[in-house]
Design an enzyme around this catalytic site. Structure first.
Site, short mmCIF file in Angstrom:
data_model
loop_
_atom_site.label_atom_id
_atom_site.label_comp_id
_atom_site.label_asym_id
_atom_site.label_seq_id
_atom_site.Cartn_x
_atom_site.Cartn_y
_atom_site.Cartn_z
N TRP A 1 41.78 39.63 32.81
CA TRP A 1 41.69 40.79 32.23
C TRP A 1 42.03 42.58 33.21
CZ3 TRP A 1 36.35 43.84 34.52
CH2 TRP A 1 36.22 45.12 33.80
N TYR B 1 40.51 41.30 26.28
CA TYR B 1 41.50 41.67 26.91
C TYR B 1 42.28 41.96 26.20
CZ TYR B 1 38.50 39.03 30.16
OH TYR B 1 37.14 38.49 30.62
N ASN C 1 27.37 35.90 31.01
CA ASN C 1 26.87 36.63 31.08
C ASN C 1 25.20 36.63 30.81
OD1 ASN C 1 28.59 39.07 32.03
ND2 ASN C 1 29.41 38.25 30.41
N GLN D 1 29.74 31.86 32.08
CA GLN D 1 29.85 32.55 32.98
C GLN D 1 29.37 34.08 33.44
OE1 GLN D 1 34.56 35.12 32.65
NE2 GLN D 1 34.79 32.70 32.11
N SER E 1 34.97 37.75 38.41
CA SER E 1 35.00 39.40 39.70
C SER E 1 34.83 38.32 41.16
CB SER E 1 34.16 39.73 39.10
OG SER E 1 34.37 40.58 38.38
N LEU F 1 35.85 38.11 43.46
CA LEU F 1 36.84 38.78 44.62
C LEU F 1 36.13 40.54 45.05
CD1 LEU F 1 40.15 38.07 44.64
CD2 LEU F 1 38.40 36.72 45.94
N LYS G 1 41.31 36.91 38.70
CA LYS G 1 42.43 37.91 38.82
C LYS G 1 43.01 38.37 39.62
CE LYS G 1 44.95 42.17 37.48
NZ LYS G 1 44.01 43.34 37.40
N ASN H 1 45.33 33.20 47.08
CA ASN H 1 44.12 32.88 46.82
C ASN H 1 44.56 31.62 46.50
OD1 ASN H 1 43.22 35.81 46.06
ND2 ASN H 1 43.74 35.41 44.18
P1 NAP Z 1 38.44 39.83 40.30
O1 NAP Z 1 38.91 38.66 40.56
O2 NAP Z 1 37.23 40.00 41.67
O3 NAP Z 1 39.03 41.04 41.83
C1 NAP Z 1 41.00 41.36 40.93
C2 NAP Z 1 41.44 42.29 42.08
O4 NAP Z 1 41.24 41.80 43.25
C3 NAP Z 1 42.14 42.78 41.26
O5 NAP Z 1 42.71 44.40 41.49
C4 NAP Z 1 43.93 42.62 42.05
O6 NAP Z 1 44.93 42.56 42.55
C5 NAP Z 1 42.74 41.94 43.36
N1 NAP Z 1 43.23 40.71 44.20
C6 NAP Z 1 43.66 39.98 43.43
N2 NAP Z 1 43.97 38.82 44.34
C7 NAP Z 1 43.75 39.29 45.94
C8 NAP Z 1 44.66 39.38 46.61
N3 NAP Z 1 44.72 38.02 47.43
N4 NAP Z 1 44.95 39.95 47.88
C9 NAP Z 1 44.47 41.26 47.05
N5 NAP Z 1 43.97 41.92 46.01
C10 NAP Z 1 43.57 40.73 45.20
O7 NAP Z 1 37.80 40.91 39.29
P2 NAP Z 1 38.00 40.47 38.07
O8 NAP Z 1 39.35 40.75 37.28
O9 NAP Z 1 36.54 41.36 37.59
O10 NAP Z 1 37.28 39.26 37.50
C11 NAP Z 1 38.25 37.99 37.69
C12 NAP Z 1 38.81 37.31 36.36
O11 NAP Z 1 37.09 37.16 35.66
C13 NAP Z 1 38.90 38.40 35.05
O12 NAP Z 1 40.38 38.17 35.42
C14 NAP Z 1 38.48 37.62 34.51
O13 NAP Z 1 39.07 37.09 33.75
C15 NAP Z 1 36.93 37.06 34.37
N6 NAP Z 1 36.02 38.21 33.92
C16 NAP Z 1 34.68 38.24 33.10
C17 NAP Z 1 33.92 38.67 32.62
C18 NAP Z 1 32.67 38.37 32.12
O14 NAP Z 1 31.87 39.41 31.24
N7 NAP Z 1 32.83 37.00 31.51
C19 NAP Z 1 33.44 40.40 33.24
C20 NAP Z 1 34.91 40.22 34.45
C21 NAP Z 1 35.95 39.54 34.72
P3 NAP Z 1 46.31 42.69 41.64
O15 NAP Z 1 45.52 42.60 40.35
O16 NAP Z 1 47.27 43.72 41.63
O17 NAP Z 1 47.06 41.51 41.96
#
Ligand code: NAP
Length: 280
Positions: free
Chosen positions: A23, A52, A141, A162, A189, A191, A231, A241
């Site tokens: 995302w 996305y 959701n 999810q 999400s 993280l 992500k 990760n």
């Molecule tokens: P997340 O994975 O919790 O956090 C992503 C953030 O953390 C980005 O800013 C990333 O930066 C940073 N990051 C990742 N690994 C890191 C590390 N090892 N050290 C420091 N910073 C780090 O957030 P998310 O993107 O919301 O959730 C993950 C995935 O879940 C999404 O990408 C999507 O595929 C899915 N999602 C689904 C829904 C839904 O409604 N089904 C909603 C939200 C998310 P960089 O990008 O700069 O590496």
């Protein structure tokens, strides 16, 4: 090179429990590179969505990586503006074209809202499964009531739900319901969108393991028996990760994280079911 390979990732009914989220990875080259880097690091689960706007880039990363399509668990999501029967069928065809694949391992309905209609939407997903276009049907959701309603209607099983989950939103009630079903929980999400950095409990535990807070959050999720899809864009984050596979938390550390008693959402749009008025 990591000491861990794709074989070190636990699986849930064939789905690797650690995947790559995409995302907001909207820069085409950055997204394609992230997917390629992840696959070459050992990731075998990639999560995207129609909403996305990056399915083509994800497909390019998949094609560029030296990994067979059959070895990758690829998931996308149908957006809720076209969750009517024909919209599901037609938009899935578009997703396949953009991703450059002829089947999906998992197709989710992104939210139980807008044009989502249980009978119509779910029957279309069942048709796609029957013809082999998708291997598994997912929901996202969904609250308990949506899952129970869907199960009443469907002949096919729901493979995964999810939802947002991380140490600050532990989903205790939903997990205890889902533990009684065969439905996998996929934590989005994981993280907390980057907020795991700066938390005292996670920071203390990370320091004791010479690990990052991200690795501690992912190790905690793994211990909970859920799938996490962090992500990450840069190779450093993708590998950081991945190395969570080497972080083993003690019972006392797990209990400290379990005791974080907040319920803070990072993803909370107005159309979310928990924001709908009771009579809607
Ligand atoms: P997340 O994975 O919790 O956090 C992503 C953030 O953390 C980005 O800013 C990333 O930066 C940073 N990051 C990742 N690994 C890191 C590390 N090892 N050290 C420091 N910073 C780090 O957030 P998310 O993107 O919301 O959730 C993950 C995935 O879940 C999404 O990408 C999507 O595929 C899915 N999602 C689904 C829904 C839904 O409604 N089904 C909603 C939200 C998310 P960089 O990008 O700069 O590496």
């Amino acid at each position: 090179m990591s000491e861990f390979t794709s074989d070190d990732v636990p699986r849930a009914n064939g789905m690797p429990r650690l995947g790559l989220g995409t995302w907001e990875n909207t820069d085409p080259d950055a997204c394609a590179n992230a997917v390629e880097t992840a696959l070459e690091t050992g990731y075998r689960h990639i999560d995207t969505a129609q909403a996305y706007g990056n399915e083509e880039s994800v497909g390019r990363g998949l094609a560029n990586a030296d990994v067979d399509r059959e070895d990758v668990f690829l998931a996308t999501k149908v957006w809720i503006d076209h969750a009517d029967h024909d919209g599901v069928i037609e938009s899935t065809e578009e997703s396949l074209n953009k991703l450059g694949v002829d089947y999906l391992d998992l197709l989710y309905i992104h939210w139980p809202g807008r044009t989502y209609d249980p009978e119509e939407t779910l029957s279309a997903l069942e048709e796609l499964k029957a013809e082999g276009t998708i291997k598994h049907i997912g929901v996202s959701n969904f609250e308990r009531r949506h899952i129970e309603e869907a199960q009443e209607i469907m002949d096919e099983p729901i493979f995964a739900n999810q939802v947002e989950m991380h140490p600050f939103l532990q989903q205790r009630q939903l997990r205890s319901f889902m533990d009684e079903t065969d439905i996998e929980l996929v934590a989005y999400s994981p993280l907390a969108r980057g907020d795991v950095f700066g938390d005292d409990v996670l920071g203390d535990i990370a320091a004791d393991h010479d690990a990052s807070e991200a690795q501690v959050a992912l190790a905690w999720l793994r211990e909970k028996g859920v799938t996490a899809i962090p992500k990450a864009t840069s190779a450093d984050h993708i590998v950081d990760n991945w190395e969570s596979l080497g972080v083993e938390l003690s019972d006392a550390e797990l209990r400290r994280i379990d005791a974080i008693d907040t319920a803070e959402r990072r993803v909370d749009p107005g159309f979310a079911p928990w924001n709908a008025l009771p009579d809607q």
